[in-house]
Structures are given as C-alpha cells and as structure tokens.
Scaffold this motif. Sequence first.
Motif, mmCIF file in Angstrom:
data_model
loop_
_atom_site.group_PDB
_atom_site.id
_atom_site.type_symbol
_atom_site.label_atom_id
_atom_site.label_comp_id
_atom_site.label_asym_id
_atom_site.label_seq_id
_atom_site.Cartn_x
_atom_site.Cartn_y
_atom_site.Cartn_z
ATOM 1 N N VAL A 172 -8.284 -15.729 37.920
ATOM 2 C CA VAL A 172 -9.307 -14.876 37.307
ATOM 3 C C VAL A 172 -8.736 -13.470 37.109
ATOM 4 O O VAL A 172 -8.901 -12.865 36.041
ATOM 5 C CB VAL A 172 -10.608 -14.856 38.140
ATOM 6 N N ALA A 173 -8.042 -12.949 38.115
ATOM 7 C CA ALA A 173 -7.439 -11.618 37.988
ATOM 8 C C ALA A 173 -6.409 -11.587 36.857
ATOM 9 O O ALA A 173 -6.379 -10.647 36.057
ATOM 10 C CB ALA A 173 -6.795 -11.202 39.310
ATOM 11 N N GLY A 174 -5.567 -12.616 36.772
ATOM 12 C CA GLY A 174 -4.561 -12.671 35.713
ATOM 13 C C GLY A 174 -5.181 -12.788 34.333
ATOM 14 O O GLY A 174 -4.740 -12.136 33.389
ATOM 15 N N ALA A 175 -6.217 -13.621 34.214
ATOM 16 C CA ALA A 175 -6.887 -13.796 32.922
ATOM 17 C C ALA A 175 -7.616 -12.525 32.509
ATOM 18 O O ALA A 175 -7.498 -12.074 31.359
ATOM 19 C CB ALA A 175 -7.849 -14.980 32.983
ATOM 20 N N LYS A 176 -8.369 -11.933 33.440
ATOM 21 C CA LYS A 176 -9.091 -10.701 33.100
ATOM 22 C C LYS A 176 -8.121 -9.581 32.749
ATOM 23 O O LYS A 176 -8.358 -8.817 31.812
ATOM 24 C CB LYS A 176 -9.994 -10.282 34.262
ATOM 25 N N GLY A 177 -7.033 -9.473 33.488
ATOM 26 C CA GLY A 177 -6.037 -8.447 33.192
ATOM 27 C C GLY A 177 -5.400 -8.647 31.832
ATOM 28 O O GLY A 177 -5.147 -7.686 31.087
ATOM 29 N N THR A 178 -5.163 -9.896 31.467
ATOM 30 C CA THR A 178 -4.561 -10.195 30.168
ATOM 31 C C THR A 178 -5.539 -9.898 29.035
ATOM 32 O O THR A 178 -5.166 -9.284 28.030
ATOM 33 C CB THR A 178 -4.082 -11.659 30.130
ATOM 34 N N PHE A 179 -6.785 -10.313 29.212
ATOM 35 C CA PHE A 179 -7.796 -9.991 28.198
ATOM 36 C C PHE A 179 -7.948 -8.473 28.057
ATOM 37 O O PHE A 179 -8.038 -7.952 26.945
ATOM 38 C CB PHE A 179 -9.156 -10.602 28.560
ATOM 39 N N ALA A 180 -7.975 -7.756 29.181
ATOM 40 C CA ALA A 180 -8.132 -6.296 29.133
ATOM 41 C C ALA A 180 -6.949 -5.644 28.418
ATOM 42 O O ALA A 180 -7.128 -4.716 27.618
ATOM 43 C CB ALA A 180 -8.296 -5.737 30.539
ATOM 44 N N ALA A 181 -5.742 -6.124 28.695
ATOM 45 C CA ALA A 181 -4.555 -5.569 28.033
ATOM 46 C C ALA A 181 -4.599 -5.839 26.530
ATOM 47 O O ALA A 181 -4.276 -4.963 25.721
ATOM 48 C CB ALA A 181 -3.289 -6.164 28.646
ATOM 49 N N PHE A 182 -5.019 -7.034 26.164
ATOM 50 C CA PHE A 182 -5.121 -7.396 24.751
ATOM 51 C C PHE A 182 -6.144 -6.512 24.052
ATOM 52 O O PHE A 182 -5.888 -5.951 22.985
ATOM 53 C CB PHE A 182 -5.501 -8.879 24.634
ATOM 54 N N GLU A 183 -7.293 -6.362 24.671
ATOM 55 C CA GLU A 183 -8.360 -5.544 24.101
ATOM 56 C C GLU A 183 -7.918 -4.085 23.974
ATOM 57 O O GLU A 183 -8.152 -3.439 22.951
ATOM 58 C CB GLU A 183 -9.612 -5.659 24.966
ATOM 59 N N ALA A 184 -7.261 -3.565 24.991
ATOM 60 C CA ALA A 184 -6.783 -2.178 24.943
ATOM 61 C C ALA A 184 -5.731 -2.010 23.850
ATOM 62 O O ALA A 184 -5.726 -1.008 23.129
ATOM 63 C CB ALA A 184 -6.208 -1.773 26.300
ATOM 64 N N TRP A 185 -4.838 -2.992 23.700
ATOM 65 C CA TRP A 185 -3.780 -2.927 22.695
ATOM 66 C C TRP A 185 -4.358 -2.892 21.291
ATOM 67 O O TRP A 185 -3.885 -2.174 20.427
ATOM 68 C CB TRP A 185 -2.851 -4.118 22.877
ATOM 69 N N PHE A 186 -5.409 -3.640 21.063
ATOM 70 C CA PHE A 186 -6.028 -3.644 19.752
ATOM 71 C C PHE A 186 -7.004 -2.499 19.565
ATOM 72 O O PHE A 186 -7.476 -2.259 18.467
ATOM 73 C CB PHE A 186 -6.670 -5.003 19.445
ATOM 74 N N GLY A 187 -7.266 -1.763 20.628
ATOM 75 C CA GLY A 187 -8.121 -0.582 20.536
ATOM 76 C C GLY A 187 -7.325 0.696 20.331
ATOM 77 O O GLY A 187 -7.886 1.752 20.114
ATOM 78 N N THR A 188 -5.982 0.610 20.391
ATOM 79 C CA THR A 188 -5.144 1.782 20.186
ATOM 80 C C THR A 188 -4.820 1.918 18.698
ATOM 81 O O THR A 188 -4.887 0.939 17.963
ATOM 82 C CB THR A 188 -3.827 1.672 20.987
#
Length: 191
Positions: A172-188
């Motif tokens: 869960v931590a790995g999946a949430k961290g990956t989703f968060a990184a993806f979302e942040a990357w597309f928000g920059t």
Amino acid sequence: MSTRHALREATAAAHERLHGLAPFRALAEGRIDAPAYIRLLRRLLGFHAAIEAALEAAPPLGAYGIDLAQRRRSGLLRQDLAHFGAAAEAPAAPVPDLGTAARALGALYVTEGSTLGGRQLARSLDHLLPAGGSAGRAFLLGHGAAHGAMWAACCAAIEAGGAEPGGLGGMVAGAKGTFAAFEAWFGTPEC
C-alpha cells in the motif's frame, strides 16, 4: 479480501484523480492533438524511466516470478516518440523509495495496472494514427499478446507478497507513493 482488492481500495481516490488530469482526459476523449500527445509521451517517459530504475534498484522480485526486464515500457515510449520524429528524451521524475520487495510490488501494481486502461486509450488515437496499428501507440498497447499472462503473473506476485508479514502495508505504501509521484509529476510545468 484479496491483496489486489485491498490495494485497489487503498488507492482508488488517487487513481480517480489521475483520470481527471487534462492530458489524460483529452486522450480519453479522443481530442488530443499531435503536439500535446508528444508532450504526454515525454512526461510518461520521464516517469517510467525513473520508476523502472527504482524497481531495478529495489530488492529483487524474482522470487515472486517477476522479471522486470520483460515489464519495461520506457522503450515503447521511445518508439512512439520516434514515430513522430520527436526526441526520445525526458528529465527523470522524482519517484518514491522502493527499499523493500513489498514497496516494489506496490509500485509494480501501479505501473502494470496502467496497462489495463492503456489498451482502451490506444483506440482514442485513431484520429491521429492509422487505426489498428501499433505505430505511435506501442506504450498504450503495453505487452500486446502477452498482456493477459503478464497481468496474471503480476496478480499472483501481489497475492504472494500480501501473504507475508507486513506485505500488504508495504505494498500500500509503495502503491500510494507511486501514485503520488505520478500525480505530482503531471502537476508540474511541462519540461
């Protein structure tokens, strides 16, 4: 409840937010133009190349039946960019630490899960690319004929990892961290 179902529930909100991101919405609605699609491919390349490197640096997943080399898709993004005559380079996205096998399996859940929707999105490019072909949409088509077997193996690995002590929490931590990184990357801002 299966580990995969628990991961789906734990990441549902993040997954839903990604569908609302402008480039993915335009792609899904079949209204993305070539310059915007090329920008999207480059952003995806920056993320996938970085997460693939993080997975390679993580504890090996071979014990779970996972061969990471077979699952790399950054090369497909480079193919798609080359189809448009675009430079196949992108800055690397910041990605989470995948210091345990469970966290790596959680990240793999996200990256492999994206192949499920990608096949549907590939059809939305018919206005830009010849219908039915893979040129320019190889990334979205993912593992092609091997897709079903690759997803089944990923699911089996997730269930095996979830049966281990602390496995579900790490995934869960790995999946949430990956989703968060993806979302942040597309928000920059675009690179």
